[in-house]
Design a protein around this motif. Sequence first.
Motif, PDB file in Angstrom:
ATOM      1  N   ALA A 125      25.118  48.637   5.365  1.00 40.55           N
ATOM      2  CA  ALA A 125      25.079  48.534   6.737  1.00 40.55           C
ATOM      3  C   ALA A 125      25.897  47.117   7.042  1.00 40.55           C
ATOM      4  O   ALA A 125      26.768  46.627   7.754  1.00 40.55           O
ATOM      5  N   GLN A 126      25.423  46.095   6.432  1.00 40.79           N
ATOM      6  CA  GLN A 126      25.406  44.536   6.969  1.00 40.79           C
ATOM      7  C   GLN A 126      27.052  44.230   6.240  1.00 40.79           C
ATOM      8  O   GLN A 126      27.654  43.420   6.628  1.00 40.79           O
ATOM      9  N   MET A 127      27.005  44.494   5.096  1.00 40.80           N
ATOM     10  CA  MET A 127      28.520  44.490   4.174  1.00 40.80           C
ATOM     11  C   MET A 127      29.519  45.136   5.279  1.00 40.80           C
ATOM     12  O   MET A 127      30.474  44.321   4.973  1.00 40.80           O
ATOM     13  N   THR A 145       5.205  44.818  -7.950  1.00 44.20           N
ATOM     14  CA  THR A 145       5.658  46.538  -7.734  1.00 44.20           C
ATOM     15  C   THR A 145       6.716  46.844  -8.711  1.00 44.20           C
ATOM     16  O   THR A 145       7.359  46.216  -9.627  1.00 44.20           O
ATOM     17  N   ASN A 146       6.438  48.080  -9.131  1.00 43.02           N
ATOM     18  CA  ASN A 146       7.165  48.983 -10.376  1.00 43.02           C
ATOM     19  C   ASN A 146       8.271  49.440  -8.883  1.00 43.02           C
ATOM     20  O   ASN A 146       8.129  51.143  -8.128  1.00 43.02           O
ATOM     21  N   PRO A 147       9.768  49.068  -8.400  1.00 44.34           N
ATOM     22  CA  PRO A 147      10.911  49.658  -7.662  1.00 44.34           C
ATOM     23  C   PRO A 147      10.813  50.774  -8.129  1.00 44.34           C
ATOM     24  O   PRO A 147      11.593  51.225 -10.192  1.00 44.34           O
ATOM     25  N   THR A 148      11.646  51.862  -7.027  1.00 48.70           N
ATOM     26  CA  THR A 148      11.700  53.174  -7.525  1.00 48.70           C
ATOM     27  C   THR A 148      13.601  53.313  -6.780  1.00 48.70           C
ATOM     28  O   THR A 148      13.770  52.106  -6.000  1.00 48.70           O
ATOM     29  N   VAL A 149      13.917  54.048  -7.103  1.00 48.75           N
ATOM     30  CA  VAL A 149      15.273  54.357  -6.327  1.00 48.75           C
ATOM     31  C   VAL A 149      14.776  55.138  -4.891  1.00 48.75           C
ATOM     32  O   VAL A 149      15.322  54.167  -3.673  1.00 48.75           O
ATOM     33  N   GLU A 150      13.461  55.665  -4.236  1.00 49.84           N
ATOM     34  CA  GLU A 150      13.118  56.125  -2.884  1.00 49.84           C
ATOM     35  C   GLU A 150      12.429  54.807  -2.478  1.00 49.84           C
ATOM     36  O   GLU A 150      13.176  54.864  -1.441  1.00 49.84           O
ATOM     37  N   SER A 151      11.985  53.938  -3.267  1.00 46.39           N
ATOM     38  CA  SER A 151      11.817  52.618  -2.641  1.00 46.39           C
ATOM     39  C   SER A 151      12.651  51.686  -2.440  1.00 46.39           C
ATOM     40  O   SER A 151      12.432  50.369  -1.033  1.00 46.39           O
ATOM     41  N   VAL A 152      13.751  52.053  -3.133  1.00 47.38           N
ATOM     42  CA  VAL A 152      14.819  50.998  -2.330  1.00 47.38           C
ATOM     43  C   VAL A 152      16.017  50.868  -1.461  1.00 47.38           C
ATOM     44  O   VAL A 152      16.934  50.365  -1.534  1.00 47.38           O
ATOM     45  N   THR A 153      16.425  52.791  -1.640  1.00 45.12           N
ATOM     46  CA  THR A 153      16.817  52.769  -0.863  1.00 45.12           C
ATOM     47  C   THR A 153      17.253  52.622   0.661  1.00 45.12           C
ATOM     48  O   THR A 153      18.447  52.182   1.026  1.00 45.12           O
ATOM     49  N   PRO A 154      16.145  52.460   1.229  1.00 48.23           N
ATOM     50  CA  PRO A 154      16.235  51.229   2.812  1.00 48.23           C
ATOM     51  C   PRO A 154      16.912  50.545   2.568  1.00 48.23           C
ATOM     52  O   PRO A 154      17.714  49.527   3.256  1.00 48.23           O
ATOM     53  N   ILE A 155      17.239  49.893   1.422  1.00 46.82           N
ATOM     54  CA  ILE A 155      17.203  48.508   1.354  1.00 46.82           C
ATOM     55  C   ILE A 155      18.666  48.430   1.178  1.00 46.82           C
ATOM     56  O   ILE A 155      19.421  47.619   1.618  1.00 46.82           O
ATOM     57  N   ALA A 156      19.332  48.970  -0.572  1.00 47.60           N
ATOM     58  CA  ALA A 156      20.247  49.468   0.084  1.00 47.60           C
ATOM     59  C   ALA A 156      20.954  49.750   1.106  1.00 47.60           C
ATOM     60  O   ALA A 156      22.032  49.132   1.430  1.00 47.60           O
ATOM     61  N   ASP A 157      20.690  50.641   2.533  1.00 50.35           N
ATOM     62  CA  ASP A 157      21.716  50.907   3.297  1.00 50.35           C
ATOM     63  C   ASP A 157      21.475  49.597   4.528  1.00 50.35           C
ATOM     64  O   ASP A 157      22.645  50.035   5.069  1.00 50.35           O
ATOM     65  N   MET A 158      20.343  49.302   4.343  1.00 51.78           N
ATOM     66  CA  MET A 158      20.787  48.115   5.140  1.00 51.78           C
ATOM     67  C   MET A 158      21.571  47.349   4.801  1.00 51.78           C
ATOM     68  O   MET A 158      22.256  46.784   5.640  1.00 51.78           O
ATOM     69  N   ILE A 159      21.402  46.952   3.593  1.00 56.77           N
ATOM     70  CA  ILE A 159      22.565  46.327   3.008  1.00 56.77           C
ATOM     71  C   ILE A 159      23.838  46.401   3.325  1.00 56.77           C
ATOM     72  O   ILE A 159      25.018  45.676   3.341  1.00 56.77           O
TER      73      ILE A 159
END
Length: 310
Positions: A183-185, A167-181
Amino acid sequence: MFRTLVCAAAALCLAAPALAQSREAADHSHHRHADFQSTRMHVRVDGEAGPGVRDIILIPGLSSSPKVWQGTIDHLGAGWRVHSIHIQGFAGAPVEGNAEGPVAAPVAEEIARYIAEQGLDRPAVVGHSMGGTIGMMLAARHPNAVGKLMVVDMVPFMGAMFGQPGTNPTVESVTPIADMIHAQMLNNPEEAYRAQAAQTVAAMVRDEAAEPMILADTAASDRMVSSNAYRELIVTDLRPELANITVPTEVVYVAFDMPGMSPEISDTIYRMSYATLPGVELTRIDDAAHFVFIDQPQAFFAELDAFLAE
């Protein structure tokens, strides 16, 4: 394929909540602090202004203090006035203005204000990891403030490391992952952070004598500040801004140390990452981990000296 490296870095940088320390207690006593009022950062200054003395700004990475640059400061010696950034909330510094929201972008703006208010004449800027991101923001958004830029072991879009293969990651596509990480942190027990941090430090620096210092910086960093800053790094894509950087720029990096990754693949990743920055010089230093300037100081100093002399 970057995910293992990035998650390890996150564990290192977010190991534990802050220790209550004053700005003075957090630093060495043989230097001075700049007369600069900011709730985002304070500045350690080594050396004095004078005829022929040049200015250089050193920006450490996530959860690090200026202490990581001590070898570089000693190496630069006479002829340089060194301004080392200490971000509030990192390594024992009180949280102050970094209690909420982004950290890197506001700090970049404060460094630009520092340069202007202190009357620095286009100083050289060297940034490690998150400090490299801040350096790129500074040079791209305030092109007349900086004379040279060296980025140490950082890519302009860390979020690409979290993209699905093919895939070609974008800010929009990785934002849910960033939010999850994020929260975990924030939610992981402190003991889990400390255990992971001790494990991760060994992967990020090969110089065993330096591990306690790096781990201490991490343990004395505020969890919220570091977590917010790490999320910000994941969702910040500086590739569209790289063309705004007009000063000489060098990127010093190490090969990714993961199964299936070769130095040549690492070279390709860095070339692609900086493709929109004309004239950038890319230099790989081998036999080093993330803290390359500590693991291979002589090789790093040789690159730094040559770059500053150009």
